[in-house]
Write a protein that holds these residues in place. Structure first.
Motif, PDB file in Angstrom:
ATOM      1  N   PHE A 213      21.579  38.982  62.995  1.00 36.02           N
ATOM      2  CA  PHE A 213      22.729  38.335  62.367  1.00 36.02           C
ATOM      3  C   PHE A 213      23.610  37.713  63.433  1.00 36.02           C
ATOM      4  CE2 PHE A 213      27.015  38.136  60.688  1.00 36.02           C
ATOM      5  CZ  PHE A 213      26.788  37.404  59.536  1.00 36.02           C
ATOM      6  N   SER A 214      24.176  36.535  63.155  1.00 33.30           N
ATOM      7  CA  SER A 214      24.941  35.816  64.162  1.00 33.30           C
ATOM      8  C   SER A 214      26.334  35.406  63.695  1.00 33.30           C
ATOM      9  CB  SER A 214      24.168  34.572  64.579  1.00 33.30           C
ATOM     10  OG  SER A 214      24.953  33.742  65.382  1.00 33.30           O
ATOM     11  N   HIS A 215      26.445  34.540  62.687  1.00 32.68           N
ATOM     12  CA  HIS A 215      27.735  33.989  62.296  1.00 32.68           C
ATOM     13  C   HIS A 215      27.683  33.502  60.857  1.00 32.68           C
ATOM     14  CE1 HIS A 215      25.526  30.350  63.643  1.00 32.68           C
ATOM     15  NE2 HIS A 215      26.224  29.746  62.709  1.00 32.68           N
TER      16      HIS A 215
ATOM     17  N   SER B 215      23.846  32.855  58.781  1.00 35.27           N
ATOM     18  CA  SER B 215      23.060  32.442  59.935  1.00 35.27           C
ATOM     19  C   SER B 215      22.355  33.610  60.599  1.00 35.27           C
ATOM     20  CB  SER B 215      23.969  31.752  60.951  1.00 35.27           C
ATOM     21  OG  SER B 215      24.574  30.626  60.361  1.00 35.27           O
ATOM     22  N   LEU B 216      21.099  33.388  60.936  1.00 33.88           N
ATOM     23  CA  LEU B 216      20.290  34.372  61.628  1.00 33.88           C
ATOM     24  C   LEU B 216      19.739  33.738  62.904  1.00 33.88           C
ATOM     25  CD1 LEU B 216      18.338  35.736  58.551  1.00 33.88           C
ATOM     26  CD2 LEU B 216      20.331  36.768  59.657  1.00 33.88           C
ATOM     27  N   LYS B 217      19.895  34.452  63.999  1.00 36.25           N
ATOM     28  CA  LYS B 217      19.520  33.951  65.321  1.00 36.25           C
ATOM     29  C   LYS B 217      18.103  34.385  65.680  1.00 36.25           C
ATOM     30  CE  LYS B 217      21.496  33.957  69.981  1.00 36.25           C
ATOM     31  NZ  LYS B 217      22.655  34.450  70.745  1.00 36.25           N
ATOM     32  N   ALA B 218      17.261  33.435  66.015  1.00 37.27           N
ATOM     33  CA  ALA B 218      15.880  33.709  66.409  1.00 37.27           C
ATOM     34  C   ALA B 218      15.829  34.172  67.861  1.00 37.27           C
ATOM     35  CB  ALA B 218      15.027  32.454  66.246  1.00 37.27           C
TER      36      ALA B 218
ATOM     37  N   LEU C  57      20.970  29.301  54.110  1.00 35.68           N
ATOM     38  CA  LEU C  57      20.708  30.054  55.332  1.00 35.68           C
ATOM     39  C   LEU C  57      20.547  29.083  56.490  1.00 35.68           C
ATOM     40  CD1 LEU C  57      17.972  32.525  54.045  1.00 35.68           C
ATOM     41  CD2 LEU C  57      20.437  32.907  54.181  1.00 35.68           C
ATOM     42  N   GLU C  58      20.979  29.510  57.657  1.00 35.23           N
ATOM     43  CA  GLU C  58      20.691  28.806  58.902  1.00 35.23           C
ATOM     44  C   GLU C  58      19.901  29.768  59.775  1.00 35.23           C
ATOM     45  OE1 GLU C  58      22.787  26.728  62.796  1.00 35.23           O
ATOM     46  OE2 GLU C  58      23.783  28.401  61.791  1.00 35.23           O
ATOM     47  N   LEU C  59      18.698  29.382  60.138  1.00 38.61           N
ATOM     48  CA  LEU C  59      17.874  30.123  61.083  1.00 38.61           C
ATOM     49  C   LEU C  59      17.870  29.274  62.351  1.00 38.61           C
ATOM     50  CD1 LEU C  59      14.977  30.806  58.577  1.00 38.61           C
ATOM     51  CD2 LEU C  59      16.992  32.236  59.027  1.00 38.61           C
ATOM     52  N   TYR C  60      18.253  29.861  63.490  1.00 35.40           N
ATOM     53  CA  TYR C  60      18.438  29.012  64.669  1.00 35.40           C
ATOM     54  C   TYR C  60      18.065  29.714  65.965  1.00 35.40           C
ATOM     55  CZ  TYR C  60      22.633  31.483  66.128  1.00 35.40           C
ATOM     56  OH  TYR C  60      23.504  32.436  66.573  1.00 35.40           O
ATOM     57  N   PHE C  61      17.895  28.879  66.994  1.00 35.94           N
ATOM     58  CA  PHE C  61      17.629  29.352  68.352  1.00 35.94           C
ATOM     59  C   PHE C  61      18.606  28.645  69.286  1.00 35.94           C
ATOM     60  CE2 PHE C  61      15.343  28.726  72.430  1.00 35.94           C
ATOM     61  CZ  PHE C  61      15.295  30.057  72.820  1.00 35.94           C
TER      62      PHE C  61
ATOM     63  N   GLN D 123      31.405  32.559  65.845  1.00 36.91           N
ATOM     64  CA  GLN D 123      31.059  33.659  64.946  1.00 36.91           C
ATOM     65  C   GLN D 123      31.510  33.336  63.525  1.00 36.91           C
ATOM     66  OE1 GLN D 123      33.127  36.520  67.501  1.00 36.91           O
ATOM     67  NE2 GLN D 123      31.177  37.590  67.779  1.00 36.91           N
ATOM     68  N   ILE D 124      32.490  32.457  63.406  1.00 35.97           N
ATOM     69  CA  ILE D 124      32.980  31.969  62.123  1.00 35.97           C
ATOM     70  C   ILE D 124      33.183  30.459  62.246  1.00 35.97           C
ATOM     71  CG2 ILE D 124      34.907  31.989  60.466  1.00 35.97           C
ATOM     72  CD1 ILE D 124      35.510  34.843  61.345  1.00 35.97           C
TER      73      ILE D 124
END
Length: 186
Positions: free
Chosen positions: A8-10, A80-83, A125-129, A60-61
């Motif tokens: 979990f990220s933001h 958002s989820l961080k890869a 959802l945002e999945l990101y690197f 974070q926000i």
């Protein structure tokens, strides 16, 4: 102990009074404004304010103007989820395409590469690197995730170098630590 893959990220949320919200999160909860600016959105122009309490995290926000007054509107812009790697993100993209997920949108933000997609109930959802550099935000441009990781990273870096305030992520992190008053703490 943590699971490999994503963490979990933001989150981002639509707001009615962005100045009031910025004041609350910065003055009361001690977040720092790391960036802000305007983008065009599906319902017109949006003002974005990026907030963080951690110099390792650009935000974070995210506060986003344009929250309608109807109570049925969901103010959460995204989860958002961080890869843990570009490869993980690209594998997830392939899986989402294979599964027939709705509204899959890969983009670069200059300092990260993201996939936006909706869950089965329509939540975004945002999945990101994170990329190893920083550029001013907000910034968004569609990106093709084809090819191997090395070729994609070269394309992403070439693009990022053309954007305002390009710098190594470590330099940006040090700058944010100083802004947050954390640079002399151990």
């Amino acid at each position: 102990m943590h699971r490999p893959g994503f963490s979990f990220s933001h989150f981002g949320m639509y707001v009615t009074d962005i100045k009031k919200m910025e004041d609350f999160y910065t003055r009361i909860l001690d977040f720092t404004v790391t960036d802000q600016g305007d983008l065009s959105g599906p319902n017109g122009p949006m003002h974005l304010v990026f907030l963080s309490r951690d110099p390792e995290e650009h935000h974070q926000i995210v506060l986003i103007s344009g929250r309608p007054s109807e109570p049925s509107f969901n103010p959460i812009n995204q989860i958002s989820l961080k890869a843990d790697s570009l490869g993980t993100l690209r594998q997830m993209h392939a899986l989402l395409v294979k599964e027939g997920a709705d509204d899959i949108t890969p983009v670069t933000h200059g300092n990260a590469v993201s996939i936006y997609v909706r869950d089965p109930e329509g939540n975004r959802l945002e999945l990101y690197f994170d990329l190893p550099w920083y550029v001013s935000q907000p910034m968004r441009l569609p990106v093709d995730l084809a090819g191997d990781d090395w070729v994609l990273m070269k394309r992403l870096e070439e693009h990022a170098r053309s954007l305002p305030n390009f710098m190594p992520r470590s330099a940006w992190t040090a700058k944010m630590a100083k802004r947050m008053g954390l640079d002399s703490q151990s």
